[in-house]
Design an enzyme around this catalytic site. Structure first.
Site, PDB file in Angstrom:
ATOM      1  CG  ASP A 167       8.376   6.025  -7.325  1.00 38.93           C
ATOM      2  OD1 ASP A 167       7.337   6.465  -6.805  1.00 38.93           O
ATOM      3  OD2 ASP A 167       8.368   5.368  -8.382  1.00 38.93           O
ATOM      4  CG  ASP A 176       6.683  -6.437   5.230  1.00 33.30           C
ATOM      5  OD1 ASP A 176       6.316  -6.707   6.389  1.00 33.30           O
ATOM      6  OD2 ASP A 176       6.042  -6.751   4.222  1.00 33.30           O
ATOM      7  CG  HIS A 199       4.077   5.359  -7.674  1.00 36.83           C
ATOM      8  ND1 HIS A 199       5.380   5.368  -8.143  1.00 36.83           N
ATOM      9  CD2 HIS A 199       3.306   4.929  -8.702  1.00 36.83           C
ATOM     10  CE1 HIS A 199       5.371   4.970  -9.414  1.00 36.83           C
ATOM     11  NE2 HIS A 199       4.127   4.693  -9.772  1.00 36.83           N
ATOM     12  CG  ASN A 294       0.980   3.117 -16.985  1.00 34.12           C
ATOM     13  OD1 ASN A 294       1.673   2.149 -17.300  1.00 34.12           O
ATOM     14  ND2 ASN A 294       0.980   3.629 -15.771  1.00 34.12           N
ATOM     15  CB  ALA A 310      11.075   4.602 -20.831  1.00 32.74           C
ATOM     16  CB  SER A 369       4.601   2.376 -12.021  1.00 31.21           C
ATOM     17  OG  SER A 369       4.680   3.673 -12.543  1.00 31.21           O
TER      18      SER A 369
END
Lengths: 420, 78
Positions: A167, A176, A199, A294, A310, A369
């Site tokens: 990405d 985190d 992203h 999308n 994909a 995504s």
């Protein structure tokens, strides 16, 4: 059912019983458990385990060693010794009913069942419980996506599983992820793996975020997986085939069981490089999941299409679901009449909370995504649970997903679920 | 010059370096030899492209010039 007598057909049972053994039983245990005056036939006594049923009719018990099962003619009470998991009556299976009258009756039953289902659907009564209940929502403990995929109750963590996310990179300083194993590499000229877009940090968070984030609900699936962050999209969000293929190659070479790609081009075709890359990755035990895209605008009647990467038949295409487990309005539909261009599975992809580069820390956004890294994390949990990789891991994800009322061209095999 | 990706057949996965040299001999500018997935990327002129198909070990040649572009970070659908 060949050779079944009318009497047996009427009762629907053969009078025999099927015994299922515990998985770890060896040959001696099997025989020991079943013997006690009974005649035993073992499939291992026949050549290549091909049991000739004619030869076994005199035996009280026929053991199918490879299946860990046996068929016995005696009462189940006589087979209580040993680690037996279950005893069930053997059922008669019909290819077709024997006579015309019963055939017509079966046909009538089928039509009655179909009409009942259609009427229920037209009255809005059809659908799965999860789809007809209240919509999922974030709680103080978990995001709605983790709840819908049952990650919140899964004991698995992805420990020991390597997960690659290709990405825009990752915020390597995000609090985190302190103490996590992160291997980062950039395939973008002139840029390091640090995420200058956001992203990448968001998808890393969904796939592999912590069990106990610094604030807010848990948002990550495989919280103990080893992270491989490959930057293939620039800080401006741009990438090309060469960089993406290099990232896939790097992840495969590093033995990543799962490779997640929340990227795509709006091209209605299968792109040959990803057919090769996807197949070779599976050959080497790496499952690639990618965003379906999308490009749909379903409110305007445009269902869109799955594009590269994909659309590769060897890459798992992921659609996005909303909180009612309905297909998101932007989520792309299978490419018509194109081998490989289909949606394979679906996952939460609307209003998804996850990590974002500091100082913002968290962000809630939507897209295929965001659905894709849910599946990547879930694949890591299943890889940990089953030890399976590549095509077998793909099969497990398909088997372990909940079928949805939405069309398969939109959601494939349905909602992927976590192992419990 | 166009960007291409050359898929290598299964028999030549262990000798991709030799295949890459043979592709260079035919005029391809080789940029990456990706031995994990069996793909060689690079570029070639249109007039020489057909020559590559006869190189032993080449299974397929495809354009690989697709561009990928995310929306800007402030867009709600990504």
């Amino acid at each position: 059912m060949i050779g079944a007598s009318p009497a047996i057909r009427k009762g629907q049972r053969t009078g025999r019983f099927i015994v299922v053994f515990a998985e770890d039983m060896n040959r001696a245990d099997l025989l020991g458990a079943m013997r006690g005056g009974l005649t035993v036939a073992d499939s291992r006594d026949f050549e290549d385990d091909n049991v000739d049923l004619e030869q076994t009719t005199e035996a009280d018990v026929t053991i199918f060693s490879e299946l860990g099962m046996a068929v016995m003619t005696t009462e189940p009470a006589q087979a209580t010794a040993g680690p037996i998991l279950s005893v069930s009556p053997e059922l008669v299976h019909h290819v077709l009913p024997a006579d015309e009258a019963s055939y017509v009756k079966g046909y009538c039953d089928g039509v009655a069942d179909l009409s009942a289902r259609l009427l229920a659907a037209s009255q809005g009564g059809a659908g799965l419980p999860a789809e007809t209940g209240p919509p999922f929502a974030d709680t103080a403990e978990h995001t709605w996506g983790l709840r819908a995929t049952r990650v919140d109750s899964s004991p698995l963590s992805g420990r020991g599983i390597q997960v690659a996310l290709l990405d825009t990179g990752f915020d390597l300083e995000h609090p985190d992820f302190r103490g996590r194993s992160v291997t980062a590499q950039s395939f973008v000229r002139g840029e390091g793996p640090q995420d200058g877009h956001g992203h990448g940090t968001h998808v890393v968070g969904t796939a592999c975020g912590p069990k106990n984030p610094s604030t807010g609900p848990r948002y990550g699936v495989a919280h103990e997986a080893d992270l491989f962050v490959g930057k293939v999209l620039s800080d401006a969000g741009a990438g090309d085939d060469a960089g993406i293929l290099a990232g896939i190659n790097w992840a495969v070479a590093n033995g990543c069981a799962v490779i997640s790609m929340s990227l795509g081009a709006d091209v209605a075709a299968v792109h040959p490089p990803y057919t090769t890359a996807g197949r070779r990755a599976l050959d080497r035990g790496s499952l690639i999941v990618a965003a379906a895209g999308n490009n749909a605008d379903r409110d305007a009647g445009q269902p869109g299409f799955v594009g590269p990467p994909a659309s590769s038949p060897y890459i798992m295409a992921v659609a996005a679901l909303d909180q009612r487990l309905e297909v998101a309005r932007f989520s792309a539909r299978s490419l018509p009449a194109t081998r490989g261009g289909q949606v394979d599975v679906a996952a939460p992809g609307v209003d998804v909370l996850s990590s974002w580069p500091m100082p913002t820390r968290y962000n809630t956004i939507s897209g295929t995504s965001m659905a894709t890294p849910h599946v990547a994390g879930l694949a890591a949990l299943w890889a940990e649970r089953t030890g399976l990789r590549g095509r077998e891991l793909w099969a497990v994800l398909s088997m372990e997903s909940d079928r949805l009322s939405a069309a398969s061209v939109d959601v494939g095999g349905g909602l992927v679920l976590a192992p419990q | 010059m166009s960007h291409i990706s050359v898929s290598i057949d299964d028999e030549h996965l262990e000798s991709m370096g030799s295949v890459a040299r043979a592709l260079q001999d035919q005029g391809m500018q080789v940029e990456q030899v990706l031995d994990g997935v069996g793909i060689i990327t690079g570029s070639i002129s249109e007039e020489r492209r057909l020559l590559l198909a006869s190189v032993p070990g080449v299974a397929a040649i495809a354009d690989s010039s697709l561009a990928y572009q995310l929306p800007s970070p402030d867009v709600g659908i990504q």
